[in-house]
Design an enzyme around this catalytic site. Structure first.
Site, PDB file in Angstrom:
ATOM      1  N   THR A 261      77.920 -19.006  75.731  1.00  0.00           N
ATOM      2  CA  THR A 261      76.510 -19.092  75.347  1.00  0.00           C
ATOM      3  C   THR A 261      75.707 -19.840  76.393  1.00  0.00           C
ATOM      4  O   THR A 261      74.636 -19.386  76.831  1.00  0.00           O
ATOM      5  CB  THR A 261      76.375 -19.805  73.983  1.00  0.00           C
ATOM      6  N   THR A 262      76.214 -20.991  76.817  1.00  0.00           N
ATOM      7  CA  THR A 262      75.510 -21.815  77.791  1.00  0.00           C
ATOM      8  C   THR A 262      75.433 -21.138  79.143  1.00  0.00           C
ATOM      9  O   THR A 262      74.507 -21.370  79.919  1.00  0.00           O
ATOM     10  CB  THR A 262      76.203 -23.182  77.917  1.00  0.00           C
TER      11      THR A 262
ATOM     12  N   TYR B 224      74.897 -10.418  64.869  1.00  0.00           N
ATOM     13  CA  TYR B 224      73.941  -9.390  64.450  1.00  0.00           C
ATOM     14  C   TYR B 224      74.530  -8.388  63.462  1.00  0.00           C
ATOM     15  O   TYR B 224      73.890  -8.045  62.472  1.00  0.00           O
ATOM     16  CB  TYR B 224      73.340  -8.633  65.657  1.00  0.00           C
TER      17      TYR B 224
ATOM     18  N   TYR C 177      85.495 -18.800  68.228  1.00  0.00           N
ATOM     19  CA  TYR C 177      84.233 -19.538  68.357  1.00  0.00           C
ATOM     20  C   TYR C 177      83.431 -19.356  67.074  1.00  0.00           C
ATOM     21  O   TYR C 177      82.937 -18.265  66.783  1.00  0.00           O
ATOM     22  CB  TYR C 177      83.480 -19.005  69.571  1.00  0.00           C
TER      23      TYR C 177
ATOM     24  N   ARG D 234      74.067 -19.098  65.385  1.00  0.00           N
ATOM     25  CA  ARG D 234      73.700 -18.066  66.354  1.00  0.00           C
ATOM     26  C   ARG D 234      74.130 -16.672  65.910  1.00  0.00           C
ATOM     27  O   ARG D 234      73.465 -15.687  66.225  1.00  0.00           O
ATOM     28  CB  ARG D 234      74.324 -18.371  67.723  1.00  0.00           C
TER      29      ARG D 234
ATOM     30  N   LYS E  85      86.750 -23.264  68.463  1.00  0.00           N
ATOM     31  CA  LYS E  85      85.602 -24.060  68.891  1.00  0.00           C
ATOM     32  C   LYS E  85      84.664 -24.136  67.703  1.00  0.00           C
ATOM     33  O   LYS E  85      84.130 -23.119  67.244  1.00  0.00           O
ATOM     34  CB  LYS E  85      84.890 -23.434  70.090  1.00  0.00           C
TER      35      LYS E  85
ATOM     36  N   ILE F 155      84.165 -28.608  73.949  1.00  0.00           N
ATOM     37  CA  ILE F 155      83.602 -27.607  74.859  1.00  0.00           C
ATOM     38  C   ILE F 155      82.108 -27.887  74.853  1.00  0.00           C
ATOM     39  O   ILE F 155      81.390 -27.492  73.937  1.00  0.00           O
ATOM     40  CB  ILE F 155      83.921 -26.173  74.406  1.00  0.00           C
TER      41      ILE F 155
END
Length: 325
Positions: free
Chosen positions: A50-51, A113, A139, A144, A167, A207
């Site tokens: 993501t980052t 989504y 994750y 999100r 995570k 993380i």
């Protein structure tokens, strides 16, 4: 915990992807930044997460990030492929390609989504884990993706021989404790303000986004927890608190991390790709106000912090759309 038991490391950086001012990947900047965070104490790097702006990276860029990471790390840190896809077939393809590129592990995000059922989430995870021999981190970030991984799903996923870790960016510490009691899964804190709480109940590591800027105090925190020294770990947590707030509170973490790294002269441009944009004037002011409260963080000298709001303004359109494959 030995590396044979933990193939990921403990201080993992959710790496930003440095871009040029026009939004293309700054490959020299990527290599420099990876070397910087490893030198500062990171023993794992998650690229294309993501980052790292995975949503707007092409598959070719993602795989090259793995290759550059492996080359720069040279055995000093593990390189984990992050991001995945909300299309199972695509995620399987990326996993296979990242394994060939040299990735040490694969981080699979919950499908976003689509909002699948828990059965769909579990099938997604299992099929991607089956696609390679890489160790897998699941994750869990419902803020999100729109869906969380249920406790029962984690218990079932834990039976897969390649699924070794989670995570956690959900912040449900009670569920973390429950899963740690019932499985052999490792947990990595995916929520910068809660790294020490996660570690204190048995998490393996972190993380982190803020670790792009200050990996050294996270190294100190993890080492202190490993040694049973809560006082030293707590001191590192308190030291990091205003920086974590600067990175994680006012704009997306990627945006703030790049703004700060550029202000420190550690990356050449703070540019992000659309639909992300740099901080607006009032957001930049809030970030800078938080930075004013940061004191004596090892490895970071904020006396030389020179933020550039103009350079950060807006967002870039890359030449090739990220979903092209």
């Amino acid at each position: 915990m030995s590396m044979s038991e933990n193939p990921f490391g403990q201080v993992l950086v959710a790496l930003v992807t440095p871009f040029t001012a026009d939004g293309e990947v700054d490959w020299a900047g990527v290599a420099k930044h990876i070397d910087d965070v490893i030198t500062a104490g990171a023993d794992g790097i998650v690229v294309t997460g993501t980052t790292g702006e995975t949503s707007t990276l092409t598959d070719a860029e993602k795989l090259r990030l793995v290759e550059v990471g492996k080359d720069v790390a040279a055995g000093r840190a593990k390189i984990i492929m992050g991001g995945g896809s909300n299309e199972t077939a695509h995620a399987m393809q990326l996993a296979r390609q990242s394994e060939k590129a040299g990735a040490d592990g694969n981080m699979i995000v919950t499908p976003y989504y689509n909002k699948p059922t828990q059965a769909g989430i579990l099938t997604h995870f299992r099929m991607i884990a089956d696609a390679t021999d890489l160790p897998v981190i699941l994750y869990d970030i419902p803020g999100r993706t729109g869906v969380a991984i249920a406790y029962e799903t984690l218990l079932r996923a834990a039976k897969h021989p390649n699924i070794l870790a989670v995570k956690d960016a959900k912040g449900d510490l009670a569920q973390v404790s429950r899963v740690l009691n019932q499985t052999d899964l490792m947990y990595f804190s995916g929520d910068d303000p809660n790294v020490l709480p996660h570690l204190s109940i048995g998490a393996t590591g972190l993380i982190g986004v803020t670790a792009n800027i200050a990996a050294t105090p996270y190294r100190q925190m993890v080492d202190a927890v490993n040694a049973g020294d809560l006082k030293t770990a707590t001191a590192a947590h308190k030291q990091l608190e205003p920086l974590v707030r600067a990175v994680m509170t006012h704009v997306p973490g990627t945006v703030a991390a790049k703004y700060i790294l550029h202000g420190l002269g550690r990356i050449k441009s703070p540019r992000v790709r659309l639909p992300l944009v740099g901080p607006e004037e009032w957001e930049a002011a809030e970030i800078e106000d938080e930075i004013d409260l940061v004191k004596n963080i090892p490895g970071v000298d904020f006396s030389n912090f020179r933020p550039d709001r103009n350079a950060a303004a807006g967002g870039a359109l890359p030449q090739i759309a990220g979903t092209t494959r």
